[in-house]
Design an enzyme around this catalytic site. Structure first.
Site, PDB file in Angstrom:
ATOM      1  N   HIS A 358      31.401   3.288 -31.034  1.00 38.17           N
ATOM      2  CA  HIS A 358      31.487   4.393 -32.002  1.00 38.17           C
ATOM      3  C   HIS A 358      31.234   5.729 -31.335  1.00 38.17           C
ATOM      4  O   HIS A 358      30.627   5.805 -30.271  1.00 38.17           O
ATOM      5  CB  HIS A 358      30.579   4.167 -33.212  1.00 38.17           C
ATOM      6  CG  HIS A 358      29.097   4.233 -32.995  1.00 38.17           C
ATOM      7  ND1 HIS A 358      28.336   5.318 -33.372  1.00 38.17           N
ATOM      8  CD2 HIS A 358      28.211   3.348 -32.495  1.00 38.17           C
ATOM      9  CE1 HIS A 358      27.044   5.079 -33.123  1.00 38.17           C
ATOM     10  NE2 HIS A 358      26.947   3.890 -32.586  1.00 38.17           N
ATOM     11  N   ASP A 368      22.676   6.945 -28.118  1.00 36.29           N
ATOM     12  CA  ASP A 368      23.319   6.228 -29.220  1.00 36.29           C
ATOM     13  C   ASP A 368      24.258   7.171 -29.941  1.00 36.29           C
ATOM     14  O   ASP A 368      23.823   8.009 -30.732  1.00 36.29           O
ATOM     15  CB  ASP A 368      22.246   5.703 -30.185  1.00 36.29           C
ATOM     16  CG  ASP A 368      22.825   4.882 -31.325  1.00 36.29           C
ATOM     17  OD1 ASP A 368      24.036   4.630 -31.322  1.00 36.29           O
ATOM     18  OD2 ASP A 368      22.047   4.498 -32.219  1.00 36.29           O
ATOM     19  N   GLU A 405      29.798   4.852 -37.711  1.00 44.33           N
ATOM     20  CA  GLU A 405      29.075   3.592 -37.498  1.00 44.33           C
ATOM     21  C   GLU A 405      27.653   3.712 -38.018  1.00 44.33           C
ATOM     22  O   GLU A 405      27.123   2.790 -38.645  1.00 44.33           O
ATOM     23  CB  GLU A 405      29.065   3.240 -36.003  1.00 44.33           C
ATOM     24  CG  GLU A 405      28.512   1.856 -35.690  1.00 44.33           C
ATOM     25  CD  GLU A 405      27.006   1.827 -35.426  1.00 44.33           C
ATOM     26  OE1 GLU A 405      26.466   0.749 -35.202  1.00 44.33           O
ATOM     27  OE2 GLU A 405      26.360   2.903 -35.459  1.00 44.33           O
ATOM     28  N   GLU A 406      27.026   4.854 -37.758  1.00 42.43           N
ATOM     29  CA  GLU A 406      25.594   5.008 -38.088  1.00 42.43           C
ATOM     30  C   GLU A 406      25.280   4.763 -39.567  1.00 42.43           C
ATOM     31  O   GLU A 406      24.365   4.016 -39.887  1.00 42.43           O
ATOM     32  CB  GLU A 406      25.087   6.374 -37.635  1.00 42.43           C
ATOM     33  CG  GLU A 406      25.023   6.537 -36.112  1.00 42.43           C
ATOM     34  CD  GLU A 406      24.042   5.590 -35.436  1.00 42.43           C
ATOM     35  OE1 GLU A 406      23.310   4.875 -36.142  1.00 42.43           O
ATOM     36  OE2 GLU A 406      24.009   5.558 -34.196  1.00 42.43           O
ATOM     37  N   ASP A 434      27.814  -0.250 -27.488  1.00 38.59           N
ATOM     38  CA  ASP A 434      27.132   0.808 -28.242  1.00 38.59           C
ATOM     39  C   ASP A 434      26.257   1.501 -27.206  1.00 38.59           C
ATOM     40  O   ASP A 434      26.704   1.674 -26.076  1.00 38.59           O
ATOM     41  CB  ASP A 434      26.361   0.157 -29.412  1.00 38.59           C
ATOM     42  CG  ASP A 434      26.048   1.134 -30.546  1.00 38.59           C
ATOM     43  OD1 ASP A 434      25.698   2.279 -30.254  1.00 38.59           O
ATOM     44  OD2 ASP A 434      26.144   0.742 -31.718  1.00 38.59           O
ATOM     45  N   HIS A 533      17.596   7.835 -32.826  1.00 38.68           N
ATOM     46  CA  HIS A 533      17.956   8.505 -34.078  1.00 38.68           C
ATOM     47  C   HIS A 533      17.134   9.772 -34.352  1.00 38.68           C
ATOM     48  O   HIS A 533      16.862  10.105 -35.502  1.00 38.68           O
ATOM     49  CB  HIS A 533      17.857   7.538 -35.268  1.00 38.68           C
ATOM     50  CG  HIS A 533      18.899   6.455 -35.225  1.00 38.68           C
ATOM     51  ND1 HIS A 533      19.043   5.512 -36.211  1.00 38.68           N
ATOM     52  CD2 HIS A 533      19.860   6.162 -34.312  1.00 38.68           C
ATOM     53  CE1 HIS A 533      20.044   4.684 -35.908  1.00 38.68           C
ATOM     54  NE2 HIS A 533      20.550   5.059 -34.747  1.00 38.68           N
TER      55      HIS A 533
HETATM   56 ZN   LIG Z   1      25.061   3.140 -32.132  1.00 35.36          ZN
END
Ligand SMILES: [Zn+2]
Length: 763
Positions: A358, A368, A405-406, A434, A533
């Site tokens: 993604h 990420d 995706e998240e 990922d 995140h």
């Molecule tokens: Zn990810």
């Protein structure tokens, strides 16, 4: 959104003891043709693969990352679209036939957020804000940063006593029950970890909670692991973890279009009827914000293993501590931009080999997902380069950069749902990545691909130890084996067993919904940290604390590129069934063992209850509630599963025997046109493991061998229809499921037997 399991599990693991042997030249191995290839086609393939592995460049990976993570690029943001267009231009430049496919999905963003302590301690209002770090040049992009929140929390404004529920898993509520504590009408505070975050509000709501706060405990990814950012890689006091809390147990993807693509004209359910929103409002907080809340909680002291890393004694509550929680979102429909690039197959263009990662992030997302995305882009460049040099893949290759995706695997799921009929006909394999970091090669996926990916891993070098990435993964497994038997198996078995794919990344719609054989690949284990995140997951953090020289990014491009090429060029599709049968046998053994242990455990507990053990050993000055005796489970009939495993073992051994006979003396027959019929059968082998109705109460999860657990979210369960029925104490359903899965395995064994017959007819 791949959970950096490694940063929790392997934080602090130092691997200095591995002896460094030179990367062996593969002359000896080259004598053995690649699996699924004739001697001649194998020789040619190996030459192209060598060329491929020389192409990926660390400088390119670094430059792509700097560009893609330069600004926040969550779904619906200007830079998300900009990135998609930039990736599409690169794909085109590399020679891929590229387009952007758009979907429209429900994507809430925060409008109002409030957490305040209104009773039981000094009034405190949570900051809910991650501060700018002067040395980190992108941490000040405040105007574009999505505030800390949990996407798909329902709106709500609640005030209630606070109860600490540890990780908020079903077993944590058994501990609370023992202490006579109910969360009915309470707001719960749970720490991140040990499950997908969406499980915490889900289980809390099932127990009657009316609000949920999730915080990052420093013991899990903060200062207990190492120095905090910017001095080190771990979570600073005000760092918070964003993330989706969509209830993914029934289906994934856009909440308004279950099971179908979220195209412009799709039929949508009303937001109020959306099944996958939480039942109660949820917000994430940092440990600086959590500390005054936890300090205000009174009531019994929490058990020792519930104590976190903050300098206070954790209590369970409820007491005087009362919290006001308010969450309101903008419930907008936002566009998704999936980038799809193709290299047409020369002879088998109707067979698709698919690769993806993604591109969307919660904020800047250098780790990420950009660390994986850049490797996938560099693979696409390398393959395009080989095409210019004259390489002609047999099969069609499709490179995908997913959006959304998240929030809930939106881009991949909507694409798979839209193209489901084509995928069932044409898809050979899907390979996902990922986040990528330093360390060990992680192998997970469909077990028919176990032998295949092990072979690929034997041909790629670990950049730091110079072992093969396979050898290093094997030695790590030996080191972490839990018993002498387990370590002997790793030492002696030809292939390392694949982990099952769970939830948590874009492979899920392919394997669980479409029944396409899938793999998840990447490196990790030596890059612990706590920026997951948060606004600090950015280029500065990645280039200071993770794969700083991009050598593991290069290794991922080599492993991913080799996998795609080898699958695209094979004469006979390199699915292998003796490993598969051996893995299925292990899973069946495990589920039987679980059933026996569960029965024994309930019997023992009931005995202890009637012996008066609980009353006699609980402190009489405190409140303790003796659990109620439970119904003793009946014996479940596993014979159909045992029989199916035996049939599977027989047919896979037969297939292997025929293939070996055919491969002897150069295996020229493998290159004949009649192999197409066998390939057509093999392409259906993963889909054969699915049922149209799916798992009980979970229509979207059609694969009968693995699924993310209803109460784990990320972690997969084997033979889930049986396993989860047992866990939920639905005995009849467990027995029916065992028979149904046995039927699925018998059908699979039949397909393998048919393939063996067809294969033996080839010459
Ligand atoms: Zn990810």
């Amino acid at each position: 959104m791949k959970l950096p399991v490694r940063s929790v599990l392997f934080a602090g693991l130092i691997c200095g003891a591995i002896s460094v042997a030179p990367f062996k030249s593969r002359v000896a191995a080259d004598d053995v043709p690649l699996y699924g290839y004739s001697a001649e086609s194998s020789r040619v393939e190996r030459q192209w693969e060598e060329k491929l592995r020389a192409i990926p460049s660390a400088e390119n990976l670094r430059a792509y990352m700097q560009r893609l993570s330069a600004r926040p690029h969550n779904v619906g943001s200007p830079y998300d679209k900009d990135n998609a267009e930039w990736i599409a231009s690169r794909f085109k430049e590399f020679g891929l036939d590229t387009h952007i496919e758009t979907f429209n999905v429900l994507y809430p963003t925060p409008k109002e957020r409030l957490v305040e302590l209104v009773d039981g301690g000094p009034h405190f209002r949570a900051k809910l804000q991650e501060p700018v770090v002067p040395e980190d040049p992108t941490s000040n992009q405040t105007a574009e940063q999505l505030p800390t929140y949990n996407a798909y929390s329902i709106d709500g404004d609640v005030t209630a006593p606070l109860v600490y529920v540890n990780y908020g898993l079903p077993e944590d509520y058994e501990v609370l029950d023992r202490r006579g504590i109910s969360v009915k009408g309470a707001i719960i505070i749970a720490r991140y970890g040990h499950s997908w975050r969406g499980i915490k509000p889900q289980v809390g709501a099932e127990h009657g909670a009316i609000g949920c706060i999730i915080y990052s405990d420093p013991r899990d990814d903060g200062y207990s692991g190492g120095e905090v950012f910017p001095k080190g890689p771990y979570r600073p006091p005000d760092g918070a973890q964003r993330g989706s809390v969509q209830d993914s147990s029934v289906f994934m993807g856009d909440p308004l279009t279950p099971g179908v693509g979220a195209t412009a004209d799709a039929k949508r359910v009303a937001i109020k009827d959306a099944q996958t929103l939480t039942k109660i409002p949820v917000l994430p907080v940092s440990y600086a914000d959590a500390q005054p809340l936890l300090a205000a909680i009174s009531g019994p002291v929490a058990p020792r293993n519930w104590q976190g890393g903050l300098p206070l004694t954790y209590h369970l509550g409820p007491g005087a501590a009362k919290v006001h929680l308010k969450v309101f979102s903008n419930w907008d429909i936002k566009p998704l931009y999936d980038v799809i690039g193709k290299i047409a197959g020369s002879t088998n263009s109707e067979e698709w080999v698919i690769r993806g990662n993604h591109h969307d992030a919660w904020v800047n997302g250098a780790e990420d997902p950009i660390s994986g995305m850049v490797a996938v882009m560099e693979e696409a460049r390398a393959l395009g380069e080989l095409v210019k040099q004259g390489w002609k893949p047999k099969r069609t290759i499709i490179y995908c950069a997913w959006d959304g995706e998240e929030p809930g695997l939106l881009g991949s799921t909507e694409w798979v749902e839209t193209h489901i009929d084509d995928l069932r006909k044409h898809a050979v394999v899907y390979i996902n990545s990922d986040s990528n970091g330093r360390g060990f090669f992680e192998l997970e996926g469909s077990h028919t691909l176990e032998h295949f990916i092990n072979d690929v891993a034997r041909d790629v070098q670990d950049p730091e130890t110079k072992l093969t990435i396979w050898k290093r993964a094997q030695l790590r497994e030996i080191e972490s084996a839990k018993s002498p038997e387990a370590s002997n198996e790793v030492r002696n078995r030809h292939d390392l067993r694949l982990e099952m794919l769970g939830g948590g990344s874009d492979h899920a719609p392919f394997i669980n919904f479409a029944g396409v054989a899938s793999l998840g690949i990447g490196f990790g284990g030596e890059d612990g940290g706590g920026i997951y995140h948060s606004i600090y997951d950015d280029f500065y953090w990645y280039t200071h604390f993770s794969d700083t020289k991009f050598v593991y990014g290069r290794a991922l491009a080599q492993a991913g590129g080799t996998s795609i090429m080898r699958m695209a060029d094979a004469d006979l599709l390199p699915l292998q069934f003796t490993d598969f049968a051996d893995d299925v046998k292990m899973y069946v053994t495990e589920v039987k063992k679980f059933s026996a242990e569960q029965r024994e455990e309930i019997r023992r507990k009931n005995q202890e209850i009637s012996d008066g053990v609980y009353e006699a050993t609980s402190d009489p000055r405190q409140t303790w509630v003796t659990p109620k005796p439970q119904e003793l489970p009946p014996h479940i009939n596993f014979a159909p599963l045992d029989n199916a495993v035996e049939t599977l073992e027989r047919s896979s051994a037969e297939y292997q025997k025929v293939l070996e006979r055919l491969s002897a003396n150069g295996g020229a027959a493998l290159a004949s046109a009649s192999v197409a019929e066998v390939n057509a059968l093999l392409m259906q082998s993963e889909h054969k493991l699915t049922t149209p109705e799916g798992l009980p109460g979970r229509f979207w999860y059609k694969h009968e061998l693995y699924a993310p657990g209803v109460y784990t979210g990320y972690a997969a369960k084997a033979i889930p229809a049986v396993r989860e029925s047992l866990e939920q104490k639905k005995w009849q359903q467990a027995e029916e499921a065992a028979a149904r899965v046995a039927k699925v395995l018998q059908n699979e064994a039949q397909l393998i037997a048919d393939a063996a017959v067809k294969l033996s007819a080839i010459h």
